[in-house]
Design an enzyme around this catalytic site. Structure first.
Site, PDB file in Angstrom:
ATOM      1  N   ARG A  35      25.218 -36.690  26.718  1.00 52.76           N
ATOM      2  CA  ARG A  35      24.384 -37.311  27.750  1.00 52.76           C
ATOM      3  C   ARG A  35      25.228 -37.616  28.987  1.00 52.76           C
ATOM      4  NH1 ARG A  35      19.785 -40.077  26.560  1.00 52.76           N
ATOM      5  NH2 ARG A  35      19.740 -40.280  28.824  1.00 52.76           N
ATOM      6  N   ASP A  56      12.617 -36.955  16.445  1.00 50.66           N
ATOM      7  CA  ASP A  56      12.634 -38.162  17.278  1.00 50.66           C
ATOM      8  C   ASP A  56      11.869 -39.231  16.501  1.00 50.66           C
ATOM      9  OD1 ASP A  56      12.627 -40.015  19.377  1.00 50.66           O
ATOM     10  OD2 ASP A  56      11.099 -38.966  20.559  1.00 50.66           O
ATOM     11  N   CYS A  65      17.529 -37.410  19.328  1.00 51.08           N
ATOM     12  CA  CYS A  65      17.915 -38.007  20.613  1.00 51.08           C
ATOM     13  C   CYS A  65      18.506 -39.404  20.436  1.00 51.08           C
ATOM     14  CB  CYS A  65      16.709 -38.059  21.535  1.00 51.08           C
ATOM     15  SG  CYS A  65      15.308 -38.919  20.791  1.00 51.08           S
ATOM     16  N   ARG A  83      13.978 -45.654  34.293  1.00 52.27           N
ATOM     17  CA  ARG A  83      13.337 -45.510  32.976  1.00 52.27           C
ATOM     18  C   ARG A  83      12.043 -46.317  33.040  1.00 52.27           C
ATOM     19  NH1 ARG A  83      15.846 -45.879  27.030  1.00 52.27           N
ATOM     20  NH2 ARG A  83      16.239 -43.746  27.657  1.00 52.27           N
ATOM     21  N   HIS A 108      11.712 -36.653  29.111  1.00 51.15           N
ATOM     22  CA  HIS A 108      13.088 -37.185  29.054  1.00 51.15           C
ATOM     23  C   HIS A 108      14.032 -36.031  29.429  1.00 51.15           C
ATOM     24  CE1 HIS A 108      16.227 -39.869  28.261  1.00 51.15           C
ATOM     25  NE2 HIS A 108      16.115 -40.073  26.976  1.00 51.15           N
ATOM     26  N   GLN A 115      17.869 -36.101  28.594  1.00 49.60           N
ATOM     27  CA  GLN A 115      18.115 -35.875  27.176  1.00 49.60           C
ATOM     28  C   GLN A 115      18.121 -34.371  26.874  1.00 49.60           C
ATOM     29  OE1 GLN A 115      18.527 -38.330  24.557  1.00 49.60           O
ATOM     30  NE2 GLN A 115      19.245 -36.450  23.609  1.00 49.60           N
TER      31      GLN A 115
HETATM   32  N1   CP Z   1      18.307 -41.147  23.763  1.00 47.58           N
HETATM   33  C1   CP Z   1      18.210 -42.170  24.608  1.00 47.58           C
HETATM   34  O1   CP Z   1      17.677 -42.055  25.705  1.00 47.58           O
HETATM   35  O2   CP Z   1      18.756 -43.341  24.166  1.00 47.58           O
HETATM   36  P1   CP Z   1      18.576 -44.769  24.837  1.00 47.58           P
HETATM   37  O3   CP Z   1      17.127 -45.140  24.673  1.00 47.58           O
HETATM   38  O4   CP Z   1      19.489 -45.679  24.088  1.00 47.58           O
HETATM   39  O5   CP Z   1      18.943 -44.676  26.276  1.00 47.58           O
HETATM   40  N1  NVA Z   2      10.461 -41.025  22.146  1.00 50.10           N
HETATM   41  C1  NVA Z   2      11.425 -42.102  22.233  1.00 50.10           C
HETATM   42  C2  NVA Z   2      12.696 -41.613  22.808  1.00 50.10           C
HETATM   43  C3  NVA Z   2      13.787 -42.640  22.950  1.00 50.10           C
HETATM   44  C4  NVA Z   2      15.019 -42.105  23.604  1.00 50.10           C
HETATM   45  C5  NVA Z   2      10.837 -43.204  23.065  1.00 50.10           C
HETATM   46  O1  NVA Z   2      10.169 -42.921  24.071  1.00 50.10           O
HETATM   47  O2  NVA Z   2      11.025 -44.371  22.718  1.00 50.10           O
END
Ligand code: CP
Ligand code: NVA
Length: 305
Positions: A292, A224, A264, A102, A129, A132
């Site tokens: 997920r 989101d 999400c 990430r 993502h 997701q």
């Molecule tokens: N939706 C998602 O990726 O959640 P987290 O940021 O908690 O991993």
């Molecule tokens: N768009 C959000 C998604 C989190 C899962 C972010 O990048 O923080």
């Protein structure tokens, strides 16, 4: 498929395989447990940002499949700061069987993949993502029993999640209709990719500036956060710009009666979504979150087994 970095570089056939495998592994798990297909395999998980779902669902997915995971938080390896991205990739991939990362800058997962000996999975970057979106399409398929011909309306920021949801819809013939405030549209390059792919699969991509237009006839309404991780300094400005883009009861009236609502997560209740919608009968957000884990099991077995 050697890595899972974005949905533009997978074929529709590969994604369809992942979806079927995810559904199968979910049934298997509910019927008593998965077979240890990843026995003795280890996933290295690099996190430059916080996470609940991604972190725990990957770790549990590895555990259910007989393997294990190692969590490397932002303070631990200093990706690109303490050590260059290629060096991290070379070293980490000499110990583990797969890497999930990430990151902020999408080019960092691309670079990890380039220098890694083992498969790399994007667990969210500033651009995409994909894990997701795979869980989301699985959830939609479970609810409706089909995908082609459905309409998904995305209300909010044309960011990483919107990009991946647009691409997954385009792969499966789901029309993607997005409403964003001006200046928060999806990147033109991603829009073009999604449009081309959608055309090939019999769906379209529509762009709107009014949420009410985007959600007309929608089977799914998706939103989101307005303030993604890394954008905290812009929070006040963004919250102002996104006023009117909230998914609430009033907006739902413009969609089909049985439209479902997706997010999400994490949700900023009272900003992009109201409590009554999130906790209401049309909400599928927690099914999505559970999926997920099932969807990622499919990715992991495909890449690591
Ligand atoms: N939706 C998602 O990726 O959640 P987290 O940021 O908690 O991993
Ligand atoms: N768009 C959000 C998604 C989190 C899962 C972010 O990048 O923080």
């Amino acid at each position: 498929m050697k890595h899972f970095l974005d949905l533009a570089s997978c074929s529709t056939e590969e994604l369809d395989n992942l979806l079927e495998t995810a559904l199968l592994l979910k049934r298997e798990w509910r019927n008593g447990g998965n077979r240890p297909i990843l026995r003795d395999k280890t996933l290295g998980m690099i996190f430059q940002k916080p996470s609940l779902r991604t972190r725990v669902s990957f770790e549990m997915a590895m555990k259910h499949l007989g393997g294990s995971a190692i969590m490397l938080g932002p303070q631990e390896i200093g990706l690109g700061k303490r050590e260059s991205v290629p060096d991290v990739a070379r070293v980490l991939s000499s110990y583990v069987d797969g890497i999930m990362a990430r990151v902020f800058d999408h080019s960092h997962v691309v670079e990890l993949a380039e220098f890694s000996r083992v498969p790399v999975i994007n667990g969210l970057s500033d651009s995409y993502h994909p894990c997701q979106a795979l869980a989301d399409i699985m959830t939609i398929r479970e609810v409706f029993g089909r995908l082609a011909g459905l309409r998904l309306a995305f209300v909010g920021d044309g960011n990483n999640v919107a990009a991946s949801v647009a691409l997954v819809c385009a792969h499966f013939g789901v029309t993607f209709s997005i409403a964003t405030p001006e200046g928060y549209e999806m990147k033109p390059s991603i829009r073009e990719q999604a449009c081309d792919l959608a055309k090939r699969n019999g769906s379209t991509l529509e762009m709107h500036t009014r949420p009410q237009q985007a959600v007309a006839d929608a089977d799914v309404i998706y939103t989101d956060t307005w303030v993604s991780m890394g954008q905290e300094a812009e929070a006040q400005e963004r919250i102002g710009e996104f006023t009117g883009f909230q998914v609430n009861r009033d907006l739902l009236r413009f969609a089909k009666d049985d439209t479902i609502v997706m997010h999400c997560l994490p949700a900023h209740r009272g900003e992009e979504i109201t409590d009554d919608v999130m906790d209401g009968p049309q909400s599928k957000v927690f099914e999505q979150a559970e999926n997920r884990m099932h969807a990622q099991k499919a990715v992991l077995t495909h890449l690591l087994a």
